[in-house]
Design an enzyme around this catalytic site. Structure first.
Site, short mmCIF file in Angstrom:
data_model
loop_
_atom_site.label_atom_id
_atom_site.label_comp_id
_atom_site.label_asym_id
_atom_site.label_seq_id
_atom_site.Cartn_x
_atom_site.Cartn_y
_atom_site.Cartn_z
N THR A 154 0.73 -1.14 0.11
CA THR A 154 -0.08 0.05 0.02
C THR A 154 0.80 1.22 0.07
O THR A 154 1.93 1.41 0.60
CB THR A 154 -0.91 -0.01 1.24
OG1 THR A 154 -1.51 1.31 1.38
CG2 THR A 154 -0.32 -0.45 2.70
N SER A 166 -1.74 3.54 10.20
CA SER A 166 -2.49 2.69 11.06
C SER A 166 -1.95 1.35 10.99
O SER A 166 -0.84 1.44 10.56
CB SER A 166 -3.70 2.53 10.10
OG SER A 166 -3.40 1.72 9.08
N TYR A 207 -3.01 -1.36 10.31
CA TYR A 207 -3.01 -2.18 8.99
C TYR A 207 -2.08 -1.92 8.31
O TYR A 207 -1.30 -2.91 7.62
CB TYR A 207 -4.52 -2.03 8.29
CG TYR A 207 -4.36 -2.27 6.96
CD1 TYR A 207 -4.38 -3.40 6.31
CD2 TYR A 207 -4.27 -0.70 6.01
CE1 TYR A 207 -4.21 -3.36 4.94
CE2 TYR A 207 -4.12 -1.11 4.86
CZ TYR A 207 -4.19 -2.20 4.14
OH TYR A 207 -4.01 -2.46 2.84
N1 USQ Z 1 -11.59 9.74 4.06
C1 USQ Z 1 -12.41 10.96 4.49
N2 USQ Z 1 -13.67 10.69 4.70
C2 USQ Z 1 -14.32 9.30 4.78
C3 USQ Z 1 -13.39 8.21 4.31
C4 USQ Z 1 -12.06 8.77 4.47
O1 USQ Z 1 -12.32 12.16 4.72
O2 USQ Z 1 -15.52 9.31 4.77
C5 USQ Z 1 -10.15 10.32 3.99
C6 USQ Z 1 -9.40 9.58 5.04
O3 USQ Z 1 -9.16 10.24 6.41
C7 USQ Z 1 -7.95 9.22 4.29
C8 USQ Z 1 -8.35 9.11 2.79
O4 USQ Z 1 -9.92 9.70 2.76
O5 USQ Z 1 -7.26 10.49 4.49
C9 USQ Z 1 -8.42 7.75 2.26
O6 USQ Z 1 -9.23 7.05 3.09
P1 USQ Z 1 -9.64 5.45 2.70
O7 USQ Z 1 -10.36 4.96 3.79
O8 USQ Z 1 -9.96 5.61 1.34
O9 USQ Z 1 -8.26 4.85 2.59
P2 USQ Z 1 -7.27 3.94 3.55
O10 USQ Z 1 -7.96 3.73 5.03
O11 USQ Z 1 -6.12 4.70 3.58
O12 USQ Z 1 -7.32 2.75 3.03
C10 USQ Z 1 -7.32 2.35 1.78
C11 USQ Z 1 -7.57 0.89 1.78
C12 USQ Z 1 -6.65 0.02 1.65
C13 USQ Z 1 -5.21 0.44 1.11
C14 USQ Z 1 -5.19 2.05 1.06
C15 USQ Z 1 -4.32 2.78 0.29
O13 USQ Z 1 -8.84 0.32 2.61
O14 USQ Z 1 -6.53 -1.30 1.71
O15 USQ Z 1 -4.00 -0.09 1.25
O16 USQ Z 1 -6.50 2.63 0.85
S1 USQ Z 1 -3.74 4.14 0.80
O17 USQ Z 1 -4.52 5.11 1.23
O18 USQ Z 1 -2.62 4.91 -0.14
O19 USQ Z 1 -2.52 3.77 2.03
#
Ligand code: USQ
Length: 382
Positions: A144, A179, A181
């Protein structure tokens, strides 16, 4: 190639299985339905029901005439994984078999322990199975972009040349995840790198950003072949969540200032990236790392795009900044490289208004099934 897809039931695993099968590879999927169990336990089931792997495989056979082999079991158990590897004798392995949610991993102690023990035990077993049963097989591991975090310098593609006191050395790019994860993914990379150096494995580690999308080339025709579509806070990624929120007339949940910036990609591009990595394997004794995303957006940019796409369908999309439950920078520098997969031939599917409208049209069919209480529960990082 003979490709074993570990985590073949998931949001990305099943579409990857169909894609590789359609391209003429021999495919087997392995899963223990962990994600389904966790979704049920946490009362966050996806937008529409998804048939089990056996049913999906039967539908794929009717649709394409192609066979996919299925193994149901826990890859953390050596007896099971060694049997799967011996029976199928893979030449390529796609490793998605992990607890994939950052919010789930910080939910409570048991969830943290499950994430650590599942993710690391499976990666370790995969490494041992390859060494004992198919040492020339190529492991394609889903990492990731979150492994790098959001450092205040450019993010390179996996490696960094460091000069120190007049000498130079190449290291894995420094990683500091946001995180638990994401931290298990760093540990996976370290495990793989150790065994690449020690046993000469062939590994590609794909540092993927958040994925969006509802349909792929192979799933479009048949409801039974659709991927999971999660819109809840635990298993839904941000853009998929915003699409459902837009359709449900629920103000888009922008966390904090919304300047959080990430590299995003369409689910179709995930499949193409994984296939390109498999068809152009790493060398023996090589840990090859690609940054897997096609475009960079802040959360604010995503929410405004969803708002304007909503107008096309007459949806009045509201945006609401809410207190950020996560511990993350809300304004930061972000400049990651991502040339490796483009050089292998990736032709990106960009996030156009048409793509957003299509996603909304798909979700509109299930508008009555949206359970708005599942959208936000405020799982806190701290
Ligand atoms: N976010 C919001 N509002 C929401 C959901 C999320 O503002 O309702 C923000 C989060 O705070 C974060 C961003 O959007 O800053 C991305 O969140 P996400 O939930 O889309 O992504 P994340 O939790 O980081 O995890 C997801 C996948 C994971 C993968 C990762 C790639 O679930 O499996 O590894 O994306 S990355 O984000 O580049 O690490």
């Amino acid at each position: 190639m003979r490709i074993l897809i570990l985590g073949g039931d998931g949001y990305l695993g099943w579409p990857t299985a169909m894609h590789l099968s359609a391209k003429g590879h021999e495919v087997a999927v392995v899963d223990n339905y962990l994600r389904r169990v966790l979704m049920r336990e946490e009362d966050v089931e996806p937008l529409y029901p998804v048939p089990n792997l056996h049913e999906r495989i039967r539908s794929w056979k009717e649709d394409s005439g192609k066979e996919i082999t299925c193994f149901i079991g826990d890859l953390g158990q050596w007896d099971f994984i060694s049997r799967v590897f011996r029976e199928f004798q893979p030449t390529g392995i796609v490793h998605y078999a992990e607890q994939p949610s950052a919010p789930y991993s910080v939910l409570r102690r048991e969830a943290a322990t499950l994430t650590i023990s599942n993710n690391l035990a499976v990666t370790s077993n995969v490494i041992f199975a390859v060494r004992e049963i198919c040492p020339d097989a190529h492991i394609v591991k889903l990492g990731t972009m979150g492994e790098y975090g959001t450092p205040n310098i450019d993010i390179e593609e996996g490696w960094l040349d460091v000069q120190h006191n007049g000498r130079k050395h190449k290291f894995l790019y420094p990683r500091q995840a946001g995180s638990l994860y994401h931290t298990t993914k760093i540990m996976d990379t370290d495990l793989l790198w150790y065994y690449v150096r020690t046993w000469g494995l062939k590994v590609t580690d794909l540092m993927q950003g958040p994925v969006y999308g509802t349909v792929t080339e192979e799933s479009g025709r048949n409801q039974n072949l659709q991927p999971f579509f999660s819109y809840d806070e635990l298993f839904g990624t941000v853009l998929n969540r915003f699409i459902v929120q837009a359709v449900a007339n629920y103000p888009l949940t922008v966390y904090g200032k919304g300047g959080q910036t990430r590299g995003y990609l369409h689910i179709k591009d995930t499949l193409n990236c994984v296939r390109l990595a498999l068809e152009n394997p790493a060398d023996k004794g090589e840990l090859r790392i690609f940054n897997q995303f096609t475009e960079i957006f802040s959360v604010n940019e995503l929410s405004s795009r969803v708002q304007s796409a909503g107008k096309v369908l007459g949806l009045k999309v509201q945006i609401k900044s809410i207190e950020n439950p996560r511990k993350e920078l809300e304004e930061h520098y972000y400049n990651p490289k991502h040339t490796g997969l483009l050089e292998l031939g990736l032709e990106p599917n960009f996030l156009t208004e048409e793509v957003l409208v299509q996603m909304m049209e798909t979700v509109l069919k299930y508008r009555d099934a949206i359970a708005t209480h599942k959208i936000f529960r405020g799982t806190k990082w701290a």
